[in-house]
Write a protein that holds these residues in place. Structure first.
Motif, mmCIF file in Angstrom:
data_model
loop_
_atom_site.group_PDB
_atom_site.id
_atom_site.type_symbol
_atom_site.label_atom_id
_atom_site.label_comp_id
_atom_site.label_asym_id
_atom_site.label_seq_id
_atom_site.Cartn_x
_atom_site.Cartn_y
_atom_site.Cartn_z
ATOM 1 N N TYR A 92 0.857 -1.186 0.000
ATOM 2 C CA TYR A 92 0.000 0.000 0.000
ATOM 3 C C TYR A 92 0.894 1.237 0.000
ATOM 4 O O TYR A 92 1.758 1.394 0.858
ATOM 5 C CB TYR A 92 -0.930 -0.027 1.215
ATOM 6 C CG TYR A 92 -1.898 -1.184 1.129
ATOM 7 C CD1 TYR A 92 -3.187 -0.999 0.626
ATOM 8 C CD2 TYR A 92 -1.489 -2.476 1.461
ATOM 9 C CE1 TYR A 92 -4.053 -2.082 0.486
ATOM 10 C CE2 TYR A 92 -2.350 -3.562 1.320
ATOM 11 C CZ TYR A 92 -3.621 -3.362 0.833
ATOM 12 O OH TYR A 92 -4.471 -4.428 0.681
ATOM 13 N N HIS A 127 -1.107 -1.314 -4.298
ATOM 14 C CA HIS A 127 -2.388 -0.637 -4.081
ATOM 15 C C HIS A 127 -2.092 0.846 -3.815
ATOM 16 O O HIS A 127 -1.445 1.178 -2.819
ATOM 17 C CB HIS A 127 -3.120 -1.216 -2.868
ATOM 18 C CG HIS A 127 -3.334 -2.702 -2.945
ATOM 19 N ND1 HIS A 127 -4.511 -3.255 -3.400
ATOM 20 C CD2 HIS A 127 -2.517 -3.750 -2.635
ATOM 21 C CE1 HIS A 127 -4.411 -4.586 -3.358
ATOM 22 N NE2 HIS A 127 -3.219 -4.909 -2.898
ATOM 23 N N LEU A 129 -2.885 4.442 -2.573
ATOM 24 C CA LEU A 129 -3.803 5.123 -1.662
ATOM 25 C C LEU A 129 -4.092 6.517 -2.217
ATOM 26 O O LEU A 129 -3.305 7.061 -2.989
ATOM 27 C CB LEU A 129 -3.186 5.229 -0.266
ATOM 28 C CG LEU A 129 -2.777 3.895 0.379
ATOM 29 C CD1 LEU A 129 -2.056 4.143 1.707
ATOM 30 C CD2 LEU A 129 -4.004 3.017 0.600
ATOM 31 N N GLU A 133 -9.361 9.575 1.721
ATOM 32 C CA GLU A 133 -10.071 8.307 1.816
ATOM 33 C C GLU A 133 -10.511 8.143 3.271
ATOM 34 O O GLU A 133 -9.762 8.480 4.177
ATOM 35 C CB GLU A 133 -9.107 7.171 1.447
ATOM 36 C CG GLU A 133 -9.755 6.052 0.688
ATOM 37 C CD GLU A 133 -8.720 5.027 0.214
ATOM 38 O OE1 GLU A 133 -7.876 4.640 1.020
ATOM 39 O OE2 GLU A 133 -8.799 4.653 -0.960
ATOM 40 N N THR A 135 -11.259 6.157 6.761
ATOM 41 C CA THR A 135 -10.441 5.154 7.435
ATOM 42 C C THR A 135 -10.578 3.808 6.730
ATOM 43 O O THR A 135 -11.675 3.384 6.406
ATOM 44 C CB THR A 135 -10.907 5.009 8.898
ATOM 45 O OG1 THR A 135 -10.810 6.293 9.498
ATOM 46 C CG2 THR A 135 -10.031 4.046 9.659
ATOM 47 N N MET A 136 -9.447 3.167 6.452
ATOM 48 C CA MET A 136 -9.520 1.887 5.741
ATOM 49 C C MET A 136 -9.358 0.712 6.704
ATOM 50 O O MET A 136 -8.785 0.853 7.782
ATOM 51 C CB MET A 136 -8.479 1.826 4.637
ATOM 52 C CG MET A 136 -7.065 1.981 5.113
ATOM 53 S SD MET A 136 -5.916 1.860 3.718
ATOM 54 C CE MET A 136 -4.403 2.383 4.480
ATOM 55 N N LYS A 137 -9.855 -0.419 6.282
ATOM 56 C CA LYS A 137 -9.710 -1.660 7.044
ATOM 57 C C LYS A 137 -8.689 -2.523 6.333
ATOM 58 O O LYS A 137 -8.783 -2.747 5.126
ATOM 59 C CB LYS A 137 -11.045 -2.411 7.084
ATOM 60 C CG LYS A 137 -11.946 -1.945 8.212
ATOM 61 C CD LYS A 137 -11.635 -2.729 9.472
ATOM 62 C CE LYS A 137 -12.568 -2.303 10.600
ATOM 63 N NZ LYS A 137 -12.053 -2.716 11.914
ATOM 64 N N LEU A 138 -7.717 -2.983 7.070
ATOM 65 C CA LEU A 138 -6.696 -3.827 6.470
ATOM 66 C C LEU A 138 -6.283 -4.865 7.504
ATOM 67 O O LEU A 138 -5.837 -4.500 8.606
ATOM 68 C CB LEU A 138 -5.500 -2.950 6.068
ATOM 69 C CG LEU A 138 -4.421 -3.539 5.188
ATOM 70 C CD1 LEU A 138 -4.996 -4.083 3.905
ATOM 71 C CD2 LEU A 138 -3.374 -2.475 4.872
ATOM 72 N N SER A 142 -7.941 -1.100 11.800
ATOM 73 C CA SER A 142 -8.544 0.121 11.273
ATOM 74 C C SER A 142 -7.407 1.131 11.107
ATOM 75 O O SER A 142 -6.647 1.368 12.046
ATOM 76 C CB SER A 142 -9.592 0.601 12.275
ATOM 77 O OG SER A 142 -9.981 1.891 11.942
ATOM 78 N N TYR A 157 0.347 7.080 9.725
ATOM 79 C CA TYR A 157 -0.765 6.152 9.951
ATOM 80 C C TYR A 157 -1.124 6.065 11.432
ATOM 81 O O TYR A 157 -0.244 6.075 12.291
ATOM 82 C CB TYR A 157 -0.397 4.746 9.448
ATOM 83 C CG TYR A 157 -0.096 4.709 7.976
ATOM 84 C CD1 TYR A 157 -1.126 4.765 7.037
ATOM 85 C CD2 TYR A 157 1.213 4.640 7.514
ATOM 86 C CE1 TYR A 157 -0.854 4.741 5.681
ATOM 87 C CE2 TYR A 157 1.494 4.625 6.150
ATOM 88 C CZ TYR A 157 0.456 4.670 5.232
ATOM 89 O OH TYR A 157 0.726 4.661 3.891
#
Ligand SMILES: [Zn+2]
Length: 276
Positions: A92, A127, A129, A133, A135-138, A142, A157
């Protein structure tokens, strides 16, 4: 949640007798939840040692880059899992200026490296970013992002799960001479109450006048931010390449003469923190 440090040095690898204690590898940090969810933060030379461990495990690998400066990607060509068949590796990458999401792979092209990325055995997927965006889940973490104050940009982050929260902010200049991507108040808000704050702390008061604008922070500013954000533990990260073990020890000793509501620890290769 466990945080393990594989590379904590800023800017350039610095092996040698003066850096045996804190280590000379460039940034790489590994996070693992109690359920086995894992994340790799940055791909400096520290990732080479991590790779020797991960080749024995079969799971997919998720790498989160802060930016594309070389000290954050230079370990990747020597990361052993990229030469394994049936290995999935997700990387990412934040937007940078100029944008180049594939920089970590481009560094492997001829004549810089003998094995171009399209000949790797692993399935490597980039990927990109994008700003703003949500908050993303990975991997059941979170993850919130904030733009770094750093030449060519990048992301900080905030990584959380039910077990705790970690702020990872490298490389970042809290008070740069150029327009800030993120203000002091925004950093305080972003990091509020975080259990572990890992922050660039490369320069002393004596060094900063010559290095203002290079994209790294004054140690005293980082301590003040930790105080205002009410963090649990402050990890001083990105030690200057010229900083010896003795000098890091002395810096920490001097900081600890004052009283804080949080712990201050200098990041050290091989160090492992448990949260909570
Ligand atoms: Zn950088």
């Amino acid at each position: 949640m466990i945080v393990e440090f594989y590379g904590v040095r800023g800017s350039a690898p610095t092996p040698g007798q003066q850096t045996v204690k804190y280590g000379g590898n460039t940034p790489c940090t590994y996070i693992e939840s109690s359920k086995g969810d894992t994340l790799v933060l940055d791909s400096g030379t520290g990732i080479v040692g991590l790779g020797q461990r991960l080749i024995k495990e079969e799971k997919d690998i998720y790498i989160l880059l802060t930016h594309n400066h070389w000290d954050h990607i230079q370990g990747f060509p020597f990361f052993a899992p990229i030469y394994q068949f049936n290995r999935n590796i997700h990387i990412y990458v934040p937007p940078t200026d100029p944008p180049l999401y594939e920089a970590i792979l481009k560094q492997m092209e001829h004549p810089f490296f003998p094995v171009p990325h399209d000949e790797l055995h692993a399935n490597v997927k980039i990927h990109g970013l994008v700003d703003h965006e949500p908050t993303m889940k990975l991997c059941n973490f979170s993850i919130a992002t904030k733009r770094l104050n750093h030449p060519n940009g990048g992301y900080a982050y905030r990584i959380e799960n039910k077990e705790g929260s970690i702020g990872y902010i490298v490389d970042n200049e809290l008070d740069p001479p150029y327009e800030k991507a993120t203000t002091w108040e925004e950093w305080v808000d972003f990091l509020q109450g975080v259990d572990i704050m890992i922050h660039d702390a490369q320069y002393t008061q004596d060094e900063m006048p010559h290095k203002h604008g290079w994209g790294h922070s004054l140690i005293e500013d980082v301590v003040q931010l930790a105080k205002e954000a009410r963090v649990g533990t402050l990890i001083l990260f990105s030690h200057d390449p010229a900083r010896s073990d003795e000098q890091v020890d002395e810096l920490v000793r001097n900081l600890r003469k004052r009283t804080y509501d949080f712990r201050i620890i200098a990041a050290r290769e091989g160090m492992c923190l448990s949260q909570p």
